[in-house]
Design a protein around this motif. Structure first.
Motif, PDB file in Angstrom:
ATOM      1  N   ALA A 103       0.835  -1.202   0.000  1.00 16.46           N
ATOM      2  CA  ALA A 103       0.000   0.000   0.000  1.00 16.46           C
ATOM      3  C   ALA A 103       0.872   1.256   0.000  1.00 16.46           C
ATOM      4  O   ALA A 103       0.648   2.183  -0.783  1.00 16.46           O
ATOM      5  N   GLY A 107       1.332   1.731  -3.769  1.00 20.37           N
ATOM      6  CA  GLY A 107       0.132   2.552  -3.915  1.00 20.37           C
ATOM      7  C   GLY A 107       0.369   4.033  -3.724  1.00 20.37           C
ATOM      8  O   GLY A 107      -0.067   4.861  -4.522  1.00 20.37           O
ATOM      9  N   PHE A 111      -0.787   6.061  -7.001  1.00 25.02           N
ATOM     10  CA  PHE A 111      -2.229   6.293  -7.082  1.00 25.02           C
ATOM     11  C   PHE A 111      -2.552   7.774  -7.024  1.00 25.02           C
ATOM     12  O   PHE A 111      -1.903   8.545  -6.317  1.00 25.02           O
ATOM     13  N   ILE A 117      -9.319   1.037  -5.921  1.00 23.48           N
ATOM     14  CA  ILE A 117      -8.795  -0.189  -5.320  1.00 23.48           C
ATOM     15  C   ILE A 117     -10.001  -1.074  -5.067  1.00 23.48           C
ATOM     16  O   ILE A 117     -10.964  -0.642  -4.421  1.00 23.48           O
ATOM     17  N   TRP A 131      -5.563   0.038   3.008  1.00 21.53           N
ATOM     18  CA  TRP A 131      -6.082   0.706   1.805  1.00 21.53           C
ATOM     19  C   TRP A 131      -6.869   1.946   2.185  1.00 21.53           C
ATOM     20  O   TRP A 131      -6.914   2.916   1.421  1.00 21.53           O
ATOM     21  N   LEU A 168      -5.749  -1.517  -8.611  1.00 18.43           N
ATOM     22  CA  LEU A 168      -5.274  -2.647  -7.816  1.00 18.43           C
ATOM     23  C   LEU A 168      -6.463  -3.419  -7.248  1.00 18.43           C
ATOM     24  O   LEU A 168      -7.453  -2.830  -6.840  1.00 18.43           O
TER      25      LEU A 168
END
Ligand code: PMP
Length: 414
Positions: A103, A107, A111, A117, A131, A168
């Motif tokens: 993450a 991420g 992101f 997600i 998340w 993801l």
């Protein structure tokens, strides 16, 4: 029936040879953590009595030996999940840390606001909260694919949740609260077709089935040693080399660098870039020994034995009045979650404990699953390679006692 001599393997687990409250211990809390065979316990003892030294860059003999054992264990892990390259095996504290690593390192850097997600309704909190933290940091959006009343992922709904914004997919291979085995191959195919990477939470899968990450083609796979007959405090993140290579470090410190000046630091190569500080060396080596143990038995034999236990327990459950199974998926692994009419799961657990039967009662770190079934908690019996049909009988004798006691109470109150 399939040549699995459970009594022989059972004898390898010293903790099982004891009584609790005057009754033989019946340990059915394996989804929380499993017990350790002699070989793993001996390995830990031997490490500290013969081998202990810090690893990597050592100029002395002990350090060399410890390093060889540590890197040997990495090779065992690679083979265990059939990864293509030792660089793809990162040692972490456990599944939780593995997911947080992805993450934050993958991420957080990639992101953007509105990126999606996709999770499922059956995730463990450790595959939800990291998340949510990432959502706060990046403005990413969480979507949740629903489960049906059997506790199975609704694949058609899952497919509808996928879209070009999905970056993801993070999904459990096996649910710890329900035992459901997800159609992980198909999930990965569908996600890849939409261009999303897939992280599989394999915490409850690796003890029960052979996992082949190359065959799955998953991008990340996370699991913990302690549910796999290994030590606590050690786990694995598998990641495809090209993904890990492109990711920045998760933590900074020793061992993860190749050169440091106050101006600039160059990071070490994979997998060391993600292993800052002194690792849980004993844990890594112990995990390697646990994998040796499991592979000597064979995961297919273990799976067959556990399926037999689950089928037996499920049959018995159907004859118990007021017993409701939570999680009746077609494909299940080693977990029997249930409620009893009019009895709180904590009372079930406490009464069973008096009979020497250890189960878990609660939300199992999967509160959204509880919400789906509109219950606060379940009682959960979970099986391992050393459990027997006699122990299932002991569980159900205990459940009869619970029903008896509560029936009497209710009659008394009426
Ligand atoms: N995911 C699942 C499905 C689990 O069952 C667990 C452990 N209960 C975890 C993640 C977290 O594992 P750990 O606590 O070892 O990090």
């Amino acid at each position: 029936a399939f040549g699995f001599d459970v009594q022989r393997w059972r004898a390898d687990f010293p903790i099982l040879q004891q009584t609790v409250h005057g009754k033989p211990l019946v340990y059915l809390d394996n989804a929380a953590t499993s017990q350790k065979p002699h070989s793993v316990i001996d390995c830990e003892r031997r490490y500290y009595s013969e081998l202990n030294a810090n690893i990597h860059r050592s100029v002395h003999e002990l350090g060399e030996r410890a390093t060889a054992a540590f890197e040997g264990a990495r090779m065992k892990v690679r083979r265990f999940i059939n990864a293509g390259d030792n660089r793809e095996i990162v040692f972490v504290r456990g599944t939780t840390e593995a997911i947080n690593l992805v993450a934050q390192s993958y991420g957080r850097n990639l992101f953007q606001v509105g990126d999606e997600i996709l999770l499922t309704e059956m995730e463990h909190h450790s595959n939800i909260v990291p998340w949510q933290l990432l959502r706060e940091q990046t403005g990413a959006v969480l979507r949740v694919a629903p489960i049906n009343d059997a506790g199975e992922l609704m694949l058609d709904e899952f497919e509808k949740c996928l879209n070009p914004r999905t970056k993801l997919v993070a999904v459990a291979h096996v649910s710890n609260a329900l035992g459901s085995v997800n159609p992980i191959h198909r999930i990965i195919e569908l996600a890849h077709a939409m261009g999303a990477v897939v992280l599989v939470d394999g915490a409850q899968a690796v003890p029960h089935m052979a996992v082949n990450v190359q065959d799955l083609d998953c991008d990340f796979y996370a699991f913990s040693g302690h549910k796999l007959y290994g030590p606590t405090g050690i786990g694995v993140l598998y990641g495809k080399a090209e993904l890990l290579d492109a990711m920045p470090p998760y933590q900074g410190g020793g061992d993860m660098i190749s050169q440091v000046t106050f101006k600039q630091t160059l990071y070490n190569v994979l997998p060391y870039k993600f292993e800052a500080g002194t690792s849980n060396i004993a844990g890594v080596i112990g995990l390697g020994t646990a994998l040796d143990y499991v592979q000597a038995l064979g995961l297919d034999s273990i799976a067959a034995h556990e399926h037999d236990l689950l089928a037996y327990a499920t049959r018995l459950a159907h004859d118990v009045p007021g017993m409701r199974l939570i999680g009746t998926a077609q494909d299940k692994a080693g977990i029997l979650s249930f409620t009893l009419d009019g009895v709180h799961p904590h009372d079930i657990g406490t009464i069973l404990d008096r009979e020497g039967v250890a189960i878990r009662a609660g939300h199992h770190c999967a509160m959204p699953v509880m919400e789906h079934f509109q219950i606060a908690a379940t009682a959960r019996a979970s099986f391992a390679l050393y459990n027997t049909r006699d122990e299932i009988d002991a569980l159900f004798a205990g459940i009869d006692k619970v029903i008896d006691m509560f029936g009497r109470q209710q009659r008394g109150a009426a």
